[in-house]
Design a protein around this motif. Structure first.
Motif, PDB file in Angstrom:
ATOM      1  N   GLU A  31       0.803  -1.216   0.000  1.00 33.33           N
ATOM      2  CA  GLU A  31       0.000   0.000   0.000  1.00 33.33           C
ATOM      3  C   GLU A  31       0.846   1.282   0.000  1.00 33.33           C
ATOM      4  OE1 GLU A  31      -3.443   0.010   0.037  1.00 33.33           O
ATOM      5  OE2 GLU A  31      -3.480  -2.176  -0.036  1.00 33.33           O
ATOM      6  N   GLU A  32       2.194   1.114   0.117  1.00 32.78           N
ATOM      7  CA  GLU A  32       3.100   2.258   0.274  1.00 32.78           C
ATOM      8  C   GLU A  32       2.629   3.130   1.444  1.00 32.78           C
ATOM      9  OE1 GLU A  32       3.580   4.200  -3.506  1.00 32.78           O
ATOM     10  OE2 GLU A  32       4.432   2.407  -4.414  1.00 32.78           O
ATOM     11  N   ALA A  33       2.313   2.452   2.544  1.00 32.04           N
ATOM     12  CA  ALA A  33       1.742   3.112   3.720  1.00 32.04           C
ATOM     13  C   ALA A  33       2.802   3.371   4.783  1.00 32.04           C
ATOM     14  CB  ALA A  33       0.646   2.221   4.314  1.00 32.04           C
ATOM     15  N   GLU A  34       2.476   4.300   5.685  1.00 33.82           N
ATOM     16  CA  GLU A  34       3.283   4.515   6.872  1.00 33.82           C
ATOM     17  C   GLU A  34       2.984   3.371   7.839  1.00 33.82           C
ATOM     18  OE1 GLU A  34       2.863   8.391   8.647  1.00 33.82           O
ATOM     19  OE2 GLU A  34       2.544   9.302   6.685  1.00 33.82           O
ATOM     20  N   LEU A  35       3.947   3.081   8.692  1.00 36.74           N
ATOM     21  CA  LEU A  35       3.770   1.990   9.653  1.00 36.74           C
ATOM     22  C   LEU A  35       4.025   2.509  11.065  1.00 36.74           C
ATOM     23  CD1 LEU A  35       3.246  -1.060  10.111  1.00 36.74           C
ATOM     24  CD2 LEU A  35       5.709  -1.420   9.807  1.00 36.74           C
ATOM     25  N   VAL A  36       3.046   2.309  11.930  1.00 33.54           N
ATOM     26  CA  VAL A  36       3.179   2.625  13.350  1.00 33.54           C
ATOM     27  C   VAL A  36       3.259   1.287  14.072  1.00 33.54           C
ATOM     28  CG1 VAL A  36       2.102   3.693  15.370  1.00 33.54           C
ATOM     29  CG2 VAL A  36       1.824   4.746  13.104  1.00 33.54           C
ATOM     30  N   ILE A  37       4.361   1.065  14.791  1.00 32.15           N
ATOM     31  CA  ILE A  37       4.543  -0.185  15.535  1.00 32.15           C
ATOM     32  C   ILE A  37       4.354   0.156  17.006  1.00 32.15           C
ATOM     33  CG2 ILE A  37       6.084  -2.121  15.997  1.00 32.15           C
ATOM     34  CD1 ILE A  37       7.779  -1.007  13.562  1.00 32.15           C
ATOM     35  N   CYS A  38       3.395  -0.506  17.658  1.00 29.25           N
ATOM     36  CA  CYS A  38       3.161  -0.152  19.058  1.00 29.25           C
ATOM     37  C   CYS A  38       3.190  -1.372  19.972  1.00 29.25           C
ATOM     38  CB  CYS A  38       1.850   0.599  19.217  1.00 29.25           C
ATOM     39  SG  CYS A  38       0.395  -0.434  19.246  1.00 29.25           S
ATOM     40  N   HIS A  39       3.666  -1.103  21.171  1.00 34.25           N
ATOM     41  CA  HIS A  39       3.638  -2.095  22.252  1.00 34.25           C
ATOM     42  C   HIS A  39       3.090  -1.377  23.480  1.00 34.25           C
ATOM     43  CE1 HIS A  39       4.826  -5.523  24.719  1.00 34.25           C
ATOM     44  NE2 HIS A  39       5.172  -4.623  25.629  1.00 34.25           N
ATOM     45  N   LEU A  68      10.673  -3.120  20.115  1.00 34.37           N
ATOM     46  CA  LEU A  68      10.325  -2.051  19.170  1.00 34.37           C
ATOM     47  C   LEU A  68      11.509  -1.645  18.303  1.00 34.37           C
ATOM     48  CD1 LEU A  68       8.017   0.149  21.407  1.00 34.37           C
ATOM     49  CD2 LEU A  68       7.334  -1.184  19.400  1.00 34.37           C
ATOM     50  N   GLU A  69      12.705  -1.569  18.890  1.00 36.56           N
ATOM     51  CA  GLU A  69      13.897  -1.232  18.095  1.00 36.56           C
ATOM     52  C   GLU A  69      14.143  -2.277  17.015  1.00 36.56           C
ATOM     53  OE1 GLU A  69      17.239  -0.685  20.725  1.00 36.56           O
ATOM     54  OE2 GLU A  69      16.284   1.014  21.733  1.00 36.56           O
ATOM     55  N   ASP A  70      13.990  -3.556  17.375  1.00 34.93           N
ATOM     56  CA  ASP A  70      14.189  -4.650  16.419  1.00 34.93           C
ATOM     57  C   ASP A  70      13.159  -4.564  15.291  1.00 34.93           C
ATOM     58  OD1 ASP A  70      15.261  -7.143  15.384  1.00 34.93           O
ATOM     59  OD2 ASP A  70      13.443  -8.085  16.187  1.00 34.93           O
ATOM     60  N   TYR A  71      11.884  -4.370  15.643  1.00 29.50           N
ATOM     61  CA  TYR A  71      10.838  -4.293  14.628  1.00 29.50           C
ATOM     62  C   TYR A  71      11.006  -3.049  13.748  1.00 29.50           C
ATOM     63  CZ  TYR A  71       8.137  -8.196  16.544  1.00 29.50           C
ATOM     64  OH  TYR A  71       7.707  -9.434  16.942  1.00 29.50           O
TER      65      TYR A  71
END
Length: 149
Positions: A31-39, A68-71
């Protein structure tokens, strides 16, 4: 059909969450989307322990930061142009769909179908189920395949 512009991947380190994260990367690429990774450090479960051991809570936060750093590195390596890593405290069932999805203006939440025990799931529901019920945007719940379980 409109493309997804911002995808939130909810991660907790479980195998199902790892599968959900892989799916989030694939969707963000497509989708050429932004990614927010949350924990979300689930403080609702650990409030009573906190009085006894601040080291325990600090350990959970260190684990979450490393996760989170790894992802974030994996997402950058996969060519995702905009990646945001978010560490929060509270109840993931509420925080993810009610606060984080709105704050980051996501249009898709991806989570693993990680479950509690059958009795707990019956009484309070899984985190992913609660996210799906409370979210105002689309939610994709990723399950493990038979080969993986």
């Amino acid at each position: 059909m409109e493309n997804y512009k911002k995808i939130l991947a909810a991660v907790d380190g479980s195998e199902e969450s790892k599968n959900a994260f892989k799916k989030a990367i694939a969707m963000a690429q497509k989708e050429e989307a932004e990614l927010v990774i949350c924990h979300v450090v689930d403080t609702s479960s650990y409030n009573r322990i906190e009085h006894y051991s601040s080291a325990f809570i600090a350990g959970l936060e260190d684990y979450a930061k490393e996760l989170l750093e790894d992802y974030e590195k994996q997402a950058n390596d996969a060519g995702i142009k905009k990646v945001t890593a978010v560490l929060e405290h509270g109840s993931p069932k509420v925080k993810i769909p009610k606060e984080l999805a709105g704050k980051y203006e996501v249009d898709l939440i991806i989570a693993g179908a990680t479950g509690l025990g059958a009795v707990e799931r019956f009484i309070i529901g899984s985190v992913s189920e609660q996210i799906a019920r409370r979210a105002k945007c689309d939610v994709l719940i990723v399950r493990m395949t038979e080969q993986e379980s």
